[in-house]
Design a protein around this motif. Sequence first.
Motif, PDB file in Angstrom:
ATOM      1  N   ILE A   1       5.527   8.178  -0.654  1.00  0.00           N
ATOM      2  CA  ILE A   1       6.100   8.279  -1.874  1.00  0.00           C
ATOM      3  C   ILE A   1       6.241   9.566  -0.944  1.00  0.00           C
ATOM      4  O   ILE A   1       5.779  10.902  -2.109  1.00  0.00           O
ATOM      5  CB  ILE A   1       4.446   8.339  -2.576  1.00  0.00           C
ATOM      6  CG1 ILE A   1       3.140   8.319  -1.542  1.00  0.00           C
ATOM      7  CG2 ILE A   1       4.534   6.828  -3.865  1.00  0.00           C
ATOM      8  CD1 ILE A   1       1.905   8.798  -2.774  1.00  0.00           C
TER       9      ILE A   1
ATOM     10  N   ASP B   1      -1.039   1.751  -9.385  1.00  0.00           N
ATOM     11  CA  ASP B   1      -1.054   2.364  -9.830  1.00  0.00           C
ATOM     12  C   ASP B   1      -0.962   3.815  -8.818  1.00  0.00           C
ATOM     13  O   ASP B   1      -1.087   3.732  -7.197  1.00  0.00           O
ATOM     14  CB  ASP B   1      -3.113   3.164 -10.513  1.00  0.00           C
ATOM     15  CG  ASP B   1      -2.688   1.695 -11.278  1.00  0.00           C
ATOM     16  OD1 ASP B   1      -2.037   1.875 -12.268  1.00  0.00           O
ATOM     17  OD2 ASP B   1      -4.289   1.905 -11.323  1.00  0.00           O
TER      18      ASP B   1
ATOM     19  N   LYS C   1       0.831  -1.275   0.081  1.00  0.00           N
ATOM     20  CA  LYS C   1       0.017  -0.138   0.235  1.00  0.00           C
ATOM     21  C   LYS C   1       0.468   1.374  -0.245  1.00  0.00           C
ATOM     22  O   LYS C   1       1.363   1.465   0.611  1.00  0.00           O
ATOM     23  CB  LYS C   1      -1.017  -0.409   1.153  1.00  0.00           C
ATOM     24  CG  LYS C   1      -2.836  -0.934   1.409  1.00  0.00           C
ATOM     25  CD  LYS C   1      -3.242  -0.521   1.290  1.00  0.00           C
ATOM     26  CE  LYS C   1      -4.260  -0.653   1.351  1.00  0.00           C
ATOM     27  NZ  LYS C   1      -5.162  -0.445   0.295  1.00  0.00           N
TER      28      LYS C   1
ATOM     29  N   GLN D   1      -2.923   9.405   7.172  1.00  0.00           N
ATOM     30  CA  GLN D   1      -4.472   9.962   8.369  1.00  0.00           C
ATOM     31  C   GLN D   1      -5.281   8.793   7.799  1.00  0.00           C
ATOM     32  O   GLN D   1      -6.230   8.992   9.555  1.00  0.00           O
ATOM     33  CB  GLN D   1      -5.078  11.800   7.974  1.00  0.00           C
ATOM     34  CG  GLN D   1      -3.516  12.429   7.927  1.00  0.00           C
ATOM     35  CD  GLN D   1      -2.805  12.154   9.649  1.00  0.00           C
ATOM     36  OE1 GLN D   1      -3.498  12.231  10.334  1.00  0.00           O
ATOM     37  NE2 GLN D   1      -1.577  11.654   9.807  1.00  0.00           N
TER      38      GLN D   1
ATOM     39  N   LEU E   1      -1.872   7.898  -7.923  1.00  0.00           N
ATOM     40  CA  LEU E   1      -2.719   9.279  -8.498  1.00  0.00           C
ATOM     41  C   LEU E   1      -1.931  10.158  -8.256  1.00  0.00           C
ATOM     42  O   LEU E   1      -1.258  10.205  -7.333  1.00  0.00           O
ATOM     43  CB  LEU E   1      -3.606   9.493  -7.412  1.00  0.00           C
ATOM     44  CG  LEU E   1      -4.910  10.093  -7.267  1.00  0.00           C
ATOM     45  CD1 LEU E   1      -6.019  10.697  -6.985  1.00  0.00           C
ATOM     46  CD2 LEU E   1      -4.445  11.971  -7.652  1.00  0.00           C
TER      47      LEU E   1
ATOM     48  N   LEU F   1      -4.671   6.154   6.424  1.00  0.00           N
ATOM     49  CA  LEU F   1      -4.248   4.226   6.473  1.00  0.00           C
ATOM     50  C   LEU F   1      -3.936   4.048   7.517  1.00  0.00           C
ATOM     51  O   LEU F   1      -3.513   2.698   8.235  1.00  0.00           O
ATOM     52  CB  LEU F   1      -3.401   4.120   5.806  1.00  0.00           C
ATOM     53  CG  LEU F   1      -2.321   3.235   5.490  1.00  0.00           C
ATOM     54  CD1 LEU F   1      -3.156   2.080   4.531  1.00  0.00           C
ATOM     55  CD2 LEU F   1      -1.168   2.572   4.397  1.00  0.00           C
TER      56      LEU F   1
HETATM   57  C1  LIG Z   1     -10.100  12.234  12.974  1.00  0.00           C
HETATM   58  C2  LIG Z   1     -10.360  11.522  11.988  1.00  0.00           C
HETATM   59  C3  LIG Z   1     -11.078  12.878  11.028  1.00  0.00           C
HETATM   60  C4  LIG Z   1     -11.076  13.069   9.307  1.00  0.00           C
HETATM   61  N1  LIG Z   1     -12.175  14.073   9.195  1.00  0.00           N
HETATM   62  C5  LIG Z   1     -12.071  13.448   7.479  1.00  0.00           C
HETATM   63  C6  LIG Z   1     -13.240  15.053   7.022  1.00  0.00           C
HETATM   64  O1  LIG Z   1     -14.147  15.284   7.771  1.00  0.00           O
HETATM   65  N2  LIG Z   1     -13.517  14.724   5.559  1.00  0.00           N
HETATM   66  C7  LIG Z   1     -12.572  14.394   4.513  1.00  0.00           C
HETATM   67  O2  LIG Z   1     -12.300  14.556   3.779  1.00  0.00           O
HETATM   68  N3  LIG Z   1     -11.459  13.539   5.760  1.00  0.00           N
HETATM   69  C8  LIG Z   1     -11.311  13.657   6.700  1.00  0.00           C
HETATM   70  N4  LIG Z   1     -10.208  12.278   7.204  1.00  0.00           N
HETATM   71  C9  LIG Z   1      -9.317  11.837   6.928  1.00  0.00           C
HETATM   72  C10 LIG Z   1      -8.274  12.876   6.157  1.00  0.00           C
HETATM   73  O3  LIG Z   1      -8.785  13.959   5.030  1.00  0.00           O
HETATM   74  C11 LIG Z   1      -7.117  12.050   5.185  1.00  0.00           C
HETATM   75  O4  LIG Z   1      -5.692  12.732   5.612  1.00  0.00           O
HETATM   76  C12 LIG Z   1      -7.388  12.004   3.785  1.00  0.00           C
HETATM   77  O5  LIG Z   1      -8.563  10.697   4.164  1.00  0.00           O
HETATM   78  C13 LIG Z   1      -6.436  10.855   3.139  1.00  0.00           C
HETATM   79  O6  LIG Z   1      -4.727  11.006   3.068  1.00  0.00           O
HETATM   80  P1  LIG Z   1      -3.706  10.543   3.907  1.00  0.00           P
HETATM   81  O7  LIG Z   1      -2.829  11.223   2.507  1.00  0.00           O
HETATM   82  O8  LIG Z   1      -3.655  10.723   4.923  1.00  0.00           O
HETATM   83  O9  LIG Z   1      -3.682   9.356   3.004  1.00  0.00           O
HETATM   84  P2  LIG Z   1      -3.493   8.016   3.689  1.00  0.00           P
HETATM   85  O10 LIG Z   1      -3.733   7.281   4.729  1.00  0.00           O
HETATM   86  O11 LIG Z   1      -1.750   8.197   3.783  1.00  0.00           O
HETATM   87  O12 LIG Z   1      -3.446   6.525   2.513  1.00  0.00           O
HETATM   88  C14 LIG Z   1      -4.691   7.089   2.686  1.00  0.00           C
HETATM   89  C15 LIG Z   1      -5.496   5.506   1.361  1.00  0.00           C
HETATM   90  O13 LIG Z   1      -5.176   6.321   0.183  1.00  0.00           O
HETATM   91  C16 LIG Z   1      -4.081   5.641  -1.292  1.00  0.00           C
HETATM   92  N5  LIG Z   1      -3.275   6.617  -1.422  1.00  0.00           N
HETATM   93  C17 LIG Z   1      -2.857   7.352  -0.169  1.00  0.00           C
HETATM   94  N6  LIG Z   1      -2.472   8.475  -1.551  1.00  0.00           N
HETATM   95  C18 LIG Z   1      -1.940   8.088  -3.184  1.00  0.00           C
HETATM   96  C19 LIG Z   1      -1.663   8.047  -3.974  1.00  0.00           C
HETATM   97  N7  LIG Z   1      -0.799   9.389  -4.631  1.00  0.00           N
HETATM   98  N8  LIG Z   1      -2.054   7.361  -5.074  1.00  0.00           N
HETATM   99  C20 LIG Z   1      -2.750   5.889  -5.212  1.00  0.00           C
HETATM  100  N9  LIG Z   1      -3.105   5.942  -3.764  1.00  0.00           N
HETATM  101  C21 LIG Z   1      -3.615   6.406  -2.419  1.00  0.00           C
HETATM  102  C22 LIG Z   1      -3.157   4.963   0.564  1.00  0.00           C
HETATM  103  O14 LIG Z   1      -2.887   3.416   0.176  1.00  0.00           O
HETATM  104  C23 LIG Z   1      -4.528   4.126   1.673  1.00  0.00           C
HETATM  105  O15 LIG Z   1      -5.371   3.206   1.271  1.00  0.00           O
HETATM  106  C24 LIG Z   1     -10.115  12.092   8.885  1.00  0.00           C
HETATM  107  C25 LIG Z   1      -9.235  11.182   9.185  1.00  0.00           C
HETATM  108  C26 LIG Z   1      -9.128  11.231  10.561  1.00  0.00           C
HETATM  109  C27 LIG Z   1      -7.955  10.246  11.700  1.00  0.00           C
END
Ligand SMILES: Cc1cc2nc3c(=O)[nH]c(=O)nc-3n(C[C@H](O)[C@H](O)[C@H](O)COP(=O)(O)OP(=O)(O)OC[C@H]3O[C@@H](n4cnc5c(N)ncnc54)[C@H](O)[C@@H]3O)c2cc1C
Length: 279
Positions: free
Chosen positions: A54, A165, A29, A35, A167, A37
């Motif tokens: 990444i 893939d 993954k 946040q 994104l 994952l």
């Molecule tokens: C308490 C809490 C409250 C939240 N509330 C909200 C909210 O109100 N609204 C909202 O929108 N979000 C909310 N989130 C989620 C937050 O916005 C996350 O940051 C977002 O959903 C995931 O982004 P990330 O960069 O942390 O991804 P990660 O957690 O690192 O990845 C999430 C998933 O996407 C995949 N992934 C990540 N980047 C890529 C890429 N470039 N290409 C392909 N696959 C990829 C990963 O492999 C994984 O499966 C909340 C999270 C928490 C913990």
Amino acid sequence: MKPAAFAYAKARSLDDAIRLLGEHQGEAKLLAGGQSLIATLNMRLSNPSLLVDINGVAGLDGIRVRNGTVEIGAMTRHVTLEHSSDIAKHAPLIALAMPHVAHPAIRNRGTIGGSLAYADPAAELPACLVALDGEIDVVGAGGKRTVAAGDFFRGLFETALGPHDVLSAVRFPAASAQTRVGFAELARRHGDYAMVGLAAVAKARGKALNDVRLTYFGVGELPVRVRKAEEALAQGSIDDAVNALDLDPTSDIQATGAVKQHLAGVLLRRVAQQLMESA
Ligand SMILES: Cc1cc2nc3c(=O)[nH]c(=O)nc-3n(C[C@H](O)[C@H](O)[C@H](O)COP(=O)(O)OP(=O)(O)OC[C@H]3O[C@@H](n4cnc5c(N)ncnc54)[C@H](O)[C@@H]3O)c2cc1C
């Protein structure tokens, strides 16, 4: 709970990330902001054998405005979008939505690519991208392809991304002088995922609205456009748009479908007012 054991690799480039994903045959993954994952790992909802980080890959972040188009790299953090003057000017819908995405600590790490790839049906950014008629760049072993936002979200937490893939970026038309946007959501506490939310874009023509795009989130498995309500709003009547609301929200842990339907009407009135006041 703690996650099951996994290996970790820091990708040196986009090609390196794709190679690592391919070598692990769907068992790896990507790690972006972590946040969502890390929470799924800790709850053991997911147990990849490898995390491909990444965060150090060059060229995956940043906001570019060129030729009437806004392009945002996948690793651009929510906090960057929230405070960007380019986003405020050229992507006012994203600017309106950002303060509703989780809490400041999560916005410091979370990325737009992670949010779209995770595809939570109650998340703000997928609906914004559909309302903006955006497109998403996906890079895999076979090269790069571009997917319309309306085709990218396929089901509950399911997208057009394959297991190997990445994104890489999203694009959408920059706001013009005629662009009108509206955004509202109802959440139990500010920063929680929405019970129901609505992202909207339209074009002003005199006092009228054209090209109305209303996209709900938190009402089913995907961001949902309501085309009959869009048409009714373009005719100028908020009451008609609410009556034409072609939604069938599913019940979830937050509210029944009937409550969500009612809330969707409340949000439509608020958002329609935003669109019309600025028109
Ligand atoms: C308490 C809490 C409250 C939240 N509330 C909200 C909210 O109100 N609204 C909202 O929108 N979000 C909310 N989130 C989620 C937050 O916005 C996350 O940051 C977002 O959903 C995931 O982004 P990330 O960069 O942390 O991804 P990660 O957690 O690192 O990845 C999430 C998933 O996407 C995949 N992934 C990540 N980047 C890529 C890429 N470039 N290409 C392909 N696959 C990829 C990963 O492999 C994984 O499966 C909340 C999270 C928490 C913990």
